[in-house]
Design a protein around this motif. Structure first.
Motif, PDB file in Angstrom:
ATOM      1  N   ALA A  16       0.839  -1.200   0.000  1.00  0.00           N
ATOM      2  CA  ALA A  16       0.000   0.000   0.000  1.00  0.00           C
ATOM      3  C   ALA A  16       0.874   1.249   0.000  1.00  0.00           C
ATOM      4  O   ALA A  16       0.594   2.227  -0.700  1.00  0.00           O
ATOM      5  CB  ALA A  16      -0.923  -0.013   1.218  1.00  0.00           C
ATOM      6  N   ALA A  17       1.955   1.209   0.770  1.00  0.00           N
ATOM      7  CA  ALA A  17       2.834   2.374   0.860  1.00  0.00           C
ATOM      8  C   ALA A  17       3.427   2.703  -0.503  1.00  0.00           C
ATOM      9  O   ALA A  17       3.583   3.863  -0.880  1.00  0.00           O
ATOM     10  CB  ALA A  17       3.948   2.120   1.868  1.00  0.00           C
ATOM     11  N   VAL A  21       4.014   6.419  -1.919  1.00  0.00           N
ATOM     12  CA  VAL A  21       5.374   6.937  -1.829  1.00  0.00           C
ATOM     13  C   VAL A  21       6.241   6.309  -2.898  1.00  0.00           C
ATOM     14  O   VAL A  21       6.584   5.143  -2.835  1.00  0.00           O
ATOM     15  CB  VAL A  21       5.998   6.613  -0.448  1.00  0.00           C
ATOM     16  CG1 VAL A  21       7.341   7.307  -0.327  1.00  0.00           C
ATOM     17  CG2 VAL A  21       5.073   7.039   0.659  1.00  0.00           C
ATOM     18  N   GLU A  22       6.581   7.107  -3.885  1.00  0.00           N
ATOM     19  CA  GLU A  22       7.393   6.571  -4.969  1.00  0.00           C
ATOM     20  C   GLU A  22       8.832   7.035  -4.835  1.00  0.00           C
ATOM     21  O   GLU A  22       9.754   6.301  -5.092  1.00  0.00           O
ATOM     22  CB  GLU A  22       6.806   7.042  -6.286  1.00  0.00           C
ATOM     23  CG  GLU A  22       7.237   6.207  -7.454  1.00  0.00           C
ATOM     24  CD  GLU A  22       6.955   6.906  -8.760  1.00  0.00           C
ATOM     25  OE1 GLU A  22       6.043   7.754  -8.800  1.00  0.00           O
ATOM     26  OE2 GLU A  22       7.679   6.614  -9.731  1.00  0.00           O
ATOM     27  N   ARG A  23       8.981   8.292  -4.446  1.00  0.00           N
ATOM     28  CA  ARG A  23      10.315   8.859  -4.299  1.00  0.00           C
ATOM     29  C   ARG A  23      10.240  10.055  -3.348  1.00  0.00           C
ATOM     30  O   ARG A  23       9.158  10.416  -2.898  1.00  0.00           O
ATOM     31  CB  ARG A  23      10.892   9.247  -5.648  1.00  0.00           C
ATOM     32  CG  ARG A  23       9.951  10.018  -6.570  1.00  0.00           C
ATOM     33  CD  ARG A  23      10.510  10.183  -7.979  1.00  0.00           C
ATOM     34  NE  ARG A  23      11.853   9.714  -8.041  1.00  0.00           N
ATOM     35  CZ  ARG A  23      12.241   8.622  -8.717  1.00  0.00           C
ATOM     36  NH1 ARG A  23      11.356   7.943  -9.396  1.00  0.00           N
ATOM     37  NH2 ARG A  23      13.487   8.263  -8.714  1.00  0.00           N
ATOM     38  N   PRO A  24      11.387  10.675  -3.036  1.00  0.00           N
ATOM     39  CA  PRO A  24      11.356  11.753  -2.042  1.00  0.00           C
ATOM     40  C   PRO A  24      10.278  12.806  -2.300  1.00  0.00           C
ATOM     41  O   PRO A  24       9.605  13.252  -1.377  1.00  0.00           O
ATOM     42  CB  PRO A  24      12.759  12.351  -2.144  1.00  0.00           C
ATOM     43  CG  PRO A  24      13.620  11.179  -2.490  1.00  0.00           C
ATOM     44  CD  PRO A  24      12.783  10.345  -3.424  1.00  0.00           C
ATOM     45  N   ARG A  96      -7.574  10.835   2.377  1.00  0.00           N
ATOM     46  CA  ARG A  96      -7.642   9.370   2.425  1.00  0.00           C
ATOM     47  C   ARG A  96      -7.161   8.798   3.747  1.00  0.00           C
ATOM     48  O   ARG A  96      -7.394   7.631   4.045  1.00  0.00           O
ATOM     49  CB  ARG A  96      -6.786   8.780   1.304  1.00  0.00           C
ATOM     50  CG  ARG A  96      -7.368   9.059  -0.053  1.00  0.00           C
ATOM     51  CD  ARG A  96      -6.544   8.389  -1.141  1.00  0.00           C
ATOM     52  NE  ARG A  96      -7.046   8.763  -2.455  1.00  0.00           N
ATOM     53  CZ  ARG A  96      -6.278   9.017  -3.507  1.00  0.00           C
ATOM     54  NH1 ARG A  96      -4.961   8.939  -3.389  1.00  0.00           N
ATOM     55  NH2 ARG A  96      -6.814   9.321  -4.652  1.00  0.00           N
ATOM     56  N   GLY A  97      -6.443   9.572   4.499  1.00  0.00           N
ATOM     57  CA  GLY A  97      -5.945   9.068   5.774  1.00  0.00           C
ATOM     58  C   GLY A  97      -4.927   7.962   5.615  1.00  0.00           C
ATOM     59  O   GLY A  97      -4.880   7.020   6.416  1.00  0.00           O
ATOM     60  N   HIS A 300      -6.692   9.731  -8.684  1.00  0.00           N
ATOM     61  CA  HIS A 300      -5.261   9.509  -8.981  1.00  0.00           C
ATOM     62  C   HIS A 300      -4.554   9.154  -7.668  1.00  0.00           C
ATOM     63  O   HIS A 300      -4.821   9.785  -6.648  1.00  0.00           O
ATOM     64  CB  HIS A 300      -4.693  10.802  -9.575  1.00  0.00           C
ATOM     65  CG  HIS A 300      -3.294  10.697 -10.069  1.00  0.00           C
ATOM     66  ND1 HIS A 300      -2.206  10.971  -9.266  1.00  0.00           N
ATOM     67  CD2 HIS A 300      -2.787  10.335 -11.269  1.00  0.00           C
ATOM     68  CE1 HIS A 300      -1.093  10.796  -9.968  1.00  0.00           C
ATOM     69  NE2 HIS A 300      -1.417  10.405 -11.176  1.00  0.00           N
ATOM     70  N   PRO A 301      -3.669   8.137  -7.684  1.00  0.00           N
ATOM     71  CA  PRO A 301      -3.033   7.702  -6.435  1.00  0.00           C
ATOM     72  C   PRO A 301      -2.307   8.837  -5.715  1.00  0.00           C
ATOM     73  O   PRO A 301      -2.332   8.921  -4.498  1.00  0.00           O
ATOM     74  CB  PRO A 301      -2.037   6.625  -6.872  1.00  0.00           C
ATOM     75  CG  PRO A 301      -2.241   6.394  -8.314  1.00  0.00           C
ATOM     76  CD  PRO A 301      -3.235   7.354  -8.848  1.00  0.00           C
ATOM     77  N   ALA A 302      -1.646   9.718  -6.489  1.00  0.00           N
ATOM     78  CA  ALA A 302      -0.924  10.817  -5.829  1.00  0.00           C
ATOM     79  C   ALA A 302      -1.752  12.103  -5.863  1.00  0.00           C
ATOM     80  O   ALA A 302      -1.242  13.175  -5.553  1.00  0.00           O
ATOM     81  CB  ALA A 302       0.422  11.033  -6.491  1.00  0.00           C
TER      82      ALA A 302
END
Ligand SMILES: Nc1ncnc2c1ncn2[C@@H]1O[C@H](COP(=O)(O)OP(=O)(O)OP(=O)(O)O)[C@@H](O)[C@H]1O
Ligand SMILES: [Mg+2]
Length: 590
Positions: A16-17, A21-24, A96-97, A300-302
């Protein structure tokens, strides 16, 4: 045999992470969004090694009490939504928490927070899924989150992180977006010891654009606004006839959220058809406001994209806003900035300017430059001459010209070279032709990595804008490769110590600043080629320059040795052919 089993909580969390979180930059984005949602007026982002070693975001927002602080790392824990209906009207950036849960799952995280109710703050330390400690601390109202060793427990992801400086670029771009969206909030971005972005709070978008992009950009922008059916578009966009050669300064926001959106981009570009010269694109900072229920932000995920209920309305609003802005009429003076305007963001600091105008500058080492090329070193740059083909690059003798290509007849309007080709006349654009020739030479030099350098004994001091600092930090290696060496002088001041031995020393600063401005805008893949093309453009003969026959002969010969004589590296045509048959026909000859 039974094949299906439930994943352990730990593996599920990591998967899930990975979505969030893809990059900084993803971490910075989530943390800064939380700060804005918490009503912060001061947001400070600090990175070490592009965020790979440390990302710290500190704010002066609402903070959390002990209980909330403990809860905020649980997946699906949020203060921003309660019911299903709330999903229909999301006014916050987060909803989304899951951001903190995701970040915590793949890093070593320390949260410090205090909600202003009493002096006692809370510090929570975590390592991946593990809670390490909860401690009482003294802390001002607000929150700070430190994220260390991103992906320390997810080596597969860690491997995909780029070098520190490369990770900085996207972070700076995101902080720029966040700062544009909230001019009243102070934003600071610090990389190692360097302050990359520093924007004190201001009243207007225009002032914020000035802080980040500089005066020249602001001077080229007009106010735009339009309203219809509960929707509104407002902001700043290029004045008629201004704009830039690429689409890299187009920022869109929907209800305060930075977005990438095809519809807005298409509308903007359509709005400018006929307002800008061909090949130029608008700069734009457009803010769309719509009733919350008319935008779906959960697509969108981000959360970088949104969906509009009424796309036509949004399209129309952009067209009208730009159209009305442009037709308000601007004086010539507004449209065409006065000659002698200093560069946008990167101005040569007073010191540097004084130094240039006094003409004291270049020490002996720099003066030797042109000796090899005999005065005008540009057709046969010293560098290229030393590439191993010195003789071949100096002007060729008359008979070898005839042997090797179209014969030069003369120069027209100091811009075009007229030559006799096999079955017609060739009219060659001298600048574009030289650009093509130099581009291919530079590419060869670049491949062999033998850029010759020249040292400036009294190096000019450059005061760079934040966006240029980012561009420089992101491209240090590339600039080094090309022969530019700069040294930091503290703050955003840099000394230009060496430059590639291809042009006159007095051109070095301008060319360097020009490259810096462009490099920041490009993606890694085409950045190198693009820089070479720009370098070629800046060092090529200009239209309007008289050329002697030898130089023309040399240029035409070299042009037809290149891989693509018909196009300059920017894709503009180089040669027009007038067929002999046309001439014959026009003169009544068979
Ligand atoms: N900087 C902060 N200041 C105050 N409260 C915060 C801060 N960061 C997080 N919180 C609290 O922690 C909660 C969880 O944060 P988290 O980012 O995980 O989720 P979210 O922002 O609600 O939704 P999303 O996952 O979409 O970002 C938030 O709803 C908020 O109440
Ligand atoms: Mg959040």
């Amino acid at each position: 045999m039974k094949k299906i089993h439930l994943l352990s909580e730990e593996v599920a969390q990591k998967i899930a992470a990975g979505e969030v979180v893809e990059r900084p930059v993803s971490v910075v984005k989530e943390l800064v969004e939380n700060s804005i949602d918490a009503g912060a007026t001061d947001v400070r982002v600090e990175l070490l090694d592009g965020g790979k070693r440390l990302i710290k975001v500190q704010d002066d927002g609402s903070g959390m009490d002990r209980e909330d602080a403990a809860l905020c790392f649980r997946r699906h824990s949020t203060s921003k939504l309660a019911t299903e209906e709330d999903l229909e009207r999301i006014a916050t950036l987060g909803f989304r928490g899951e951001a903190l849960a995701s970040i915590a799952a793949v890093s070593r995280l320390t949260l410090r927070t205090q909600d202003g109710a009493d002096d006692r703050g809370t510090m929570i330390e975590r390592e991946g899924e593990r809670l390490v400690a909860v401690t009482d601390i003294a802390f001002p109202r607000g929150t700070s989150v430190e994220v260390r060793d991103l992906f320390f427990n997810l080596p597969a992801r860690q491997k995909f992180l780029r070098s520190g400086p490369s990770e900085l670029g996207p972070v700076a771009k995101y902080v720029t977006q966040a700062a544009l969206a909230a001019p009243g909030v102070r934003f600071t971005l610090i990389h190692g010891a360097r302050e990359v972005i520093a924007c004190p709070p201001v009243m207007t978008l225009r002032e914020r654009v000035f802080q980040i992009f500089g005066k020249k950009m602001v001077d080229g922008l007009m106010d735009v606004a339009a309203e219809e059916g509960g929707g509104r578009v407002e902001g700043l966009a290029s004045r008629p006839l201004a704009g830039r050669p690429d689409k890299t300064v187009q920022y869109f926001f929907v209800n305060g959220r930075p977005v990438k959106d095809r519809i807005l981009m298409a509308a903007l570009n359509q709005a400018y058809a006929g307002i800008l010269e061909r090949g130029r694109s608008p700069e734009a900072f457009l803010f769309v406001s719509l009733p919350y229920a008319d935008v779906d932000v959960n697509v969108h995920p981000a959360k970088a994209e949104v969906r509009f209920k009424d796309t036509q309305l949004v399209f129309r609003l952009v067209l009208r806003a730009v159209g009305e802005g442009a037709s308000r009429g601007h004086t010539i003076k507004e449209v065409l900035p006065a000659a002698g305007d200093k560069g946008p963001a990167g101005r040569v600091a007073e010191e540097g300017a004084a130094w240039t105008s006094r003409g004291l500058g270049f020490g002996p080492a720099a003066v030797v430059v042109t000796a090899a090329a005999g005065g005008d070193d540009r057709l046969a740059p010293g560098a290229a001459a030393r590439l191993g083909g010195g003789a071949e690059l100096t002007a060729t003798s008359a008979d070898s010209q005839v042997a090797k290509g179209p014969a030069v007849l003369g120069q027209y309007e100091n811009m075009y070279i007229v030559a006799a080709g096999e079955d017609g006349l060739l009219v060659i654009d001298q600048h574009n032709a030289h650009e093509r020739v130099l581009f291919e030479k530079y590419r060869e030099i670049d491949r062999e990595k033998i850029w010759p350098r020249k040292t400036l004994l009294i190096p000019p001091i450059l005061e760079l804008s934040p966006s240029m600092v980012v561009s420089l930090e992101t491209n240090v290696v590339l600039f080094e490769d090309l022969g530019f060496r700069v040294e930091t002088m503290g703050g955003r001041s840099y000394a230009l110590k060496e430059y590639p031995d291809l042009f006159k020393p007095e051109q070095a600063v301008d060319i360097f600043l020009g490259l810096l401005e462009e490099a920041g805008q490009k993606t890694a893949e085409d950045r190198r080629e693009h820089m070479l093309a720009t370098l070629a453009c800046k060092t090529a003969v200009k239209a309007g320059e008289p050329l002697n026959r030898e130089k023309m002969g040399y240029l035409v010969e070299e042009l037809f040795k290149t891989s693509q004589p018909a196009l300059c590296p920017h894709g503009r045509p180089v040669v027009v052919r007038i067929d002999k048959s046309m001439i014959d026909k026009g003169l009544g000859r068979k």
